[in-house]
Scaffold this motif. Structure first.
Motif, short mmCIF file in Angstrom:
data_model
loop_
_atom_site.label_atom_id
_atom_site.label_comp_id
_atom_site.label_asym_id
_atom_site.label_seq_id
_atom_site.Cartn_x
_atom_site.Cartn_y
_atom_site.Cartn_z
N LYS A 14 0.82 -1.21 0.00
CA LYS A 14 0.00 0.00 0.00
C LYS A 14 0.86 1.26 0.00
O LYS A 14 1.93 1.28 0.58
CB LYS A 14 -0.82 0.05 1.30
N SER A 15 0.29 2.30 -0.58
CA SER A 15 0.97 3.59 -0.55
C SER A 15 -0.06 4.71 -0.63
O SER A 15 -1.15 4.51 -1.16
CB SER A 15 1.92 3.67 -1.76
N SER A 16 0.30 5.87 -0.09
CA SER A 16 -0.53 7.06 -0.30
C SER A 16 0.02 7.80 -1.52
O SER A 16 1.17 7.59 -1.91
CB SER A 16 -0.49 7.97 0.92
N THR A 40 3.05 -0.86 -6.42
CA THR A 40 2.00 -0.54 -5.46
C THR A 40 0.71 -1.22 -5.89
O THR A 40 0.33 -1.15 -7.06
CB THR A 40 1.81 0.99 -5.38
N GLU A 41 0.05 -1.89 -4.92
CA GLU A 41 -1.15 -2.65 -5.28
C GLU A 41 -2.43 -2.00 -4.73
O GLU A 41 -3.52 -2.24 -5.23
CB GLU A 41 -1.05 -4.08 -4.71
N GLU A 42 -2.27 -1.21 -3.67
CA GLU A 42 -3.47 -0.60 -3.09
C GLU A 42 -3.16 0.82 -2.61
O GLU A 42 -2.06 1.10 -2.14
CB GLU A 42 -3.97 -1.45 -1.91
N ILE A 43 -4.17 1.68 -2.71
CA ILE A 43 -4.00 3.09 -2.34
C ILE A 43 -4.56 3.32 -0.93
O ILE A 43 -5.68 2.91 -0.62
CB ILE A 43 -4.71 4.00 -3.37
N LEU A 78 -7.35 9.92 -10.96
CA LEU A 78 -8.07 8.85 -10.25
C LEU A 78 -8.36 7.67 -11.17
O LEU A 78 -8.28 6.51 -10.76
CB LEU A 78 -9.36 9.40 -9.61
N ASN A 79 -8.69 7.96 -12.44
CA ASN A 79 -8.93 6.86 -13.41
C ASN A 79 -7.67 6.04 -13.61
O ASN A 79 -7.72 4.81 -13.63
CB ASN A 79 -9.36 7.42 -14.77
N SER A 80 -6.57 6.74 -13.74
CA SER A 80 -5.30 6.05 -13.96
C SER A 80 -4.97 5.17 -12.74
O SER A 80 -4.56 4.02 -12.89
CB SER A 80 -4.24 7.11 -14.20
N LEU A 81 -5.20 5.71 -11.55
CA LEU A 81 -4.96 4.94 -10.31
C LEU A 81 -5.82 3.68 -10.29
O LEU A 81 -5.34 2.59 -9.97
CB LEU A 81 -5.32 5.79 -9.09
N ALA A 82 -7.11 3.85 -10.64
CA ALA A 82 -8.04 2.72 -10.59
C ALA A 82 -7.65 1.62 -11.57
O ALA A 82 -7.89 0.45 -11.33
CB ALA A 82 -9.46 3.21 -10.87
N GLN A 83 -7.02 2.04 -12.69
CA GLN A 83 -6.58 1.02 -13.66
C GLN A 83 -5.34 0.27 -13.18
O GLN A 83 -5.12 -0.87 -13.53
CB GLN A 83 -6.27 1.69 -14.99
N LEU A 84 -4.52 0.96 -12.39
CA LEU A 84 -3.23 0.37 -12.01
C LEU A 84 -3.27 -0.41 -10.70
O LEU A 84 -2.47 -1.30 -10.48
CB LEU A 84 -2.19 1.49 -11.87
N CYS A 85 -4.16 -0.04 -9.80
CA CYS A 85 -4.19 -0.74 -8.51
C CYS A 85 -5.57 -0.63 -7.85
O CYS A 85 -6.46 0.02 -8.38
CB CYS A 85 -3.10 -0.22 -7.58
N ASN A 86 -5.65 -1.25 -6.69
CA ASN A 86 -6.92 -1.26 -5.99
C ASN A 86 -7.12 0.07 -5.25
O ASN A 86 -6.27 0.48 -4.45
CB ASN A 86 -6.89 -2.43 -4.99
N VAL A 87 -8.23 0.75 -5.53
CA VAL A 87 -8.55 1.98 -4.81
C VAL A 87 -9.83 1.71 -4.02
O VAL A 87 -10.93 1.72 -4.59
CB VAL A 87 -8.77 3.16 -5.79
N PRO A 88 -9.72 1.42 -2.71
CA PRO A 88 -10.92 1.10 -1.93
C PRO A 88 -11.97 2.22 -2.04
O PRO A 88 -11.61 3.40 -2.17
CB PRO A 88 -10.39 0.99 -0.49
N LEU A 93 11.16 -0.47 -2.76
CA LEU A 93 11.14 -1.22 -4.02
C LEU A 93 10.90 -2.69 -3.70
O LEU A 93 11.25 -3.15 -2.60
CB LEU A 93 12.45 -1.01 -4.77
N PRO A 94 10.31 -3.44 -4.65
CA PRO A 94 9.96 -4.84 -4.37
C PRO A 94 11.17 -5.67 -3.94
O PRO A 94 11.03 -6.59 -3.14
CB PRO A 94 9.40 -5.34 -5.70
#
Ligand SMILES: C[S@@+](CC[C@H](N)C(=O)[O-])C[C@H]1O[C@@H](n2cnc3c(N)ncnc32)[C@H](O)[C@@H]1O
Ligand code: SF4
Length: 419
Positions: free
Chosen positions: A26-28, A75-78, A100-110, A294-295
């Motif tokens: 997760k990341s902000s 990053t998998e979740e915001i 926000l659209n780009s974020l939603a395409q790349l990872c989970n946005v609760p 980093l991973p």
């Protein structure tokens, strides 16, 4: 037979359950919009004068840099999103939508993730559009309710406009509207401040960020103070102003949860709490800062500073996908120092559960160190600090003088590293 069916059911559901138990990385997200229509006399943030400011290019580059950083960090979740500046309310709501659209395409946005926008009061007519774009928390740069001071600071809004913005904000974002307020302003008295606070608490919603006016080097305010055209209240008066605000806000159930931040219970800023507790965040935009891992090594933290000047930053982003000016690995010592500084300023203080999550085993050595330190014991006896199995925290009295306490805790921590 029944037992076999149960076992089969369990097997069928196992992958799903494991998936639910898996912790996502997760990341902000912090998005920096660098433009302002007027420059305030006290400001030394990374901001540039522009009425509109390369909206299309800026939007494209912000999305590009976001994609690069999300991929790089995997990053998998915001955790939260914050649009700051400059004046991000100058950006079109479509920029918010694009990010926000780009974020939603790349990872989970609760669905309930906090998405804040710093807003200038003069942009109040855009608040509804920002809500439609996905913003769910507003931080309004009210600063004060005195026209003379707003003029002196070269703000782009008046007292009347500030009140209109507050009313609009709290109507659209009830329980999630904050105001920034400055004190220690020229010609402010304790009496005028008390009256102003009464008005602010009546008009505001659920959160107040209260900042002592700081004279930053190189600003027009610094020059005016130096040549005597602007006089600021003395240190003792400023300290009394802070205590007056503390009283006035808590009388209205707006409680201090960090030295400069006050909220009705449940309206604390999730994004800032994440910063103060050492959470990871990806900053995008000119001059933004990031704290990422980093991973290959999640326990190591990288501090990244992005190029401040917008045109140069855009050039870099278009060429490389990211406008990095500097990046460095942070040592554990540097990270712990940073955390002492931010966590001790919060009401919760240095929570061992949080620190152990970041530095496994931290509390077992730190707790003994704190208990054996004469300085910490002295501060506990003076009722400025509390130490127990949950951690180390400043008391109400301690929070009023927290900067000096932080230095003492630093020294204590340094001894541990030196020995
Ligand atoms: C990141 S700034 C920008 C917010 C927005 N651009 C605005 O001015 O309304 C956030 C807050 O920092 C505070 N701030 C900026 N410069 C300051 C200074 N020199 N001393 C104290 N507070 C300051 C102001 O209250 C401001 O609203
Ligand atoms: S609007 Fe905010 S960022 Fe812009 S100059 Fe004023 S204080 Fe600085």
């Amino acid at each position: 037979m029944a037992a076999q069916r149960n076992f089969t059911t369990l097997l069928l559901h196992l992958p799903k359950q494991l998936n639910a138990m898996r912790s996502y990385h997760k990341s902000s997200i912090y998005v920096h919009w660098p433009y302002c229509t007027k420059l305030c006399t006290y400001c030394n943030f990374n901001k540039y004068l522009s009425a509109k400011g390369d909206d299309v290019e800026m939007q494209k580059c912000l999305v590009l840099e976001l994609e690069t950083m999300i991929r790089l960090t995997q990053t998998e979740e915001i955790h939260s999103v914050y649009f700051g500046g400059g004046t991000p309310s100058l950006a079109g709501p479509d920029t918010v939508v694009a990010i926000l659209n780009s974020l939603a395409q790349l990872c989970n946005v609760p669905a309930d993730v906090e998405i804040s926008l710093e807003a200038n009061p003069s942009e109040w007519h855009k608040f509804q559009d920002f809500k439609l774009a996905g913003i769910n928390r507003l931080s309004i740069g009210l600063q004060c309710l005195v026209d003379r001071d707003l003029l002196l600071f070269n703000r782009s809004h008046s007292r009347e406009c500030g009140l209109k913005a507050l009313e609009t904000g709290r109507g659209l974002f009830p329980g999630r509207t904050s105001v920034d307020v400055l004190f220690g302003r020229p010609s402010q008295t304790l009496e005028s401040w008390r009256e102003e606070l009464k008005e602010i608490t009546k008009a505001c919603d659920s959160h107040v960020s209260l900042y002592e006016l700081t004279v930053e080097q190189g600003t027009p305010l610094a020059r005016s103070v130096k040549n005597g055209t602007v006089m600021l209240p003395n240190e003792d008066l400023v300290a009394d102003m802070y205590l007056t605000a503390l009283q006035e806000l808590s009388r209205n159930n707006i409680h201090r949860y960090e030295v400069s931040n006050f909220a009705v219970s449940g309206s604390e800023c999730v994004h800032n709490m994440h910063y103060w507790q050492g959470g990871e965040y990806i900053g995008i935009g000119p001059g933004a800062h990031s704290r990422i891992s980093l991973p290959a090594n999640r326990s190591q933290r990288l501090a990244v500073v992005h190029t401040p000047e917008p045109k140069r930053w855009m050039k870099q982003v278009l060429a490389y996908g990211c406008g990095t000016a500097k990046s460095e690995h942070l040592s554990s010592k540097a990270r712990i120092k940073e955390l002492i500084m931010t966590m001790l300023r919060t009401r919760q203080g240095m929570l061992y559960t949080v620190l152990d999550g970041l530095f496994p085993g931290y509390s077992s050595s730190a707790h003994d160190l704190f208990r054996q330190s004469d300085t910490i014991s002295g501060l506990v006896e003076e009722n400025l600090l509390q130490l127990d199995e949950r951690g180390l925290r400043a008391t109400d009295a301690g929070l009023n003088v927290v900067d000096s306490i932080v230095c003492d805790v630093f020294d204590c921590q340094d001894q541990a590293y030196d020995s």
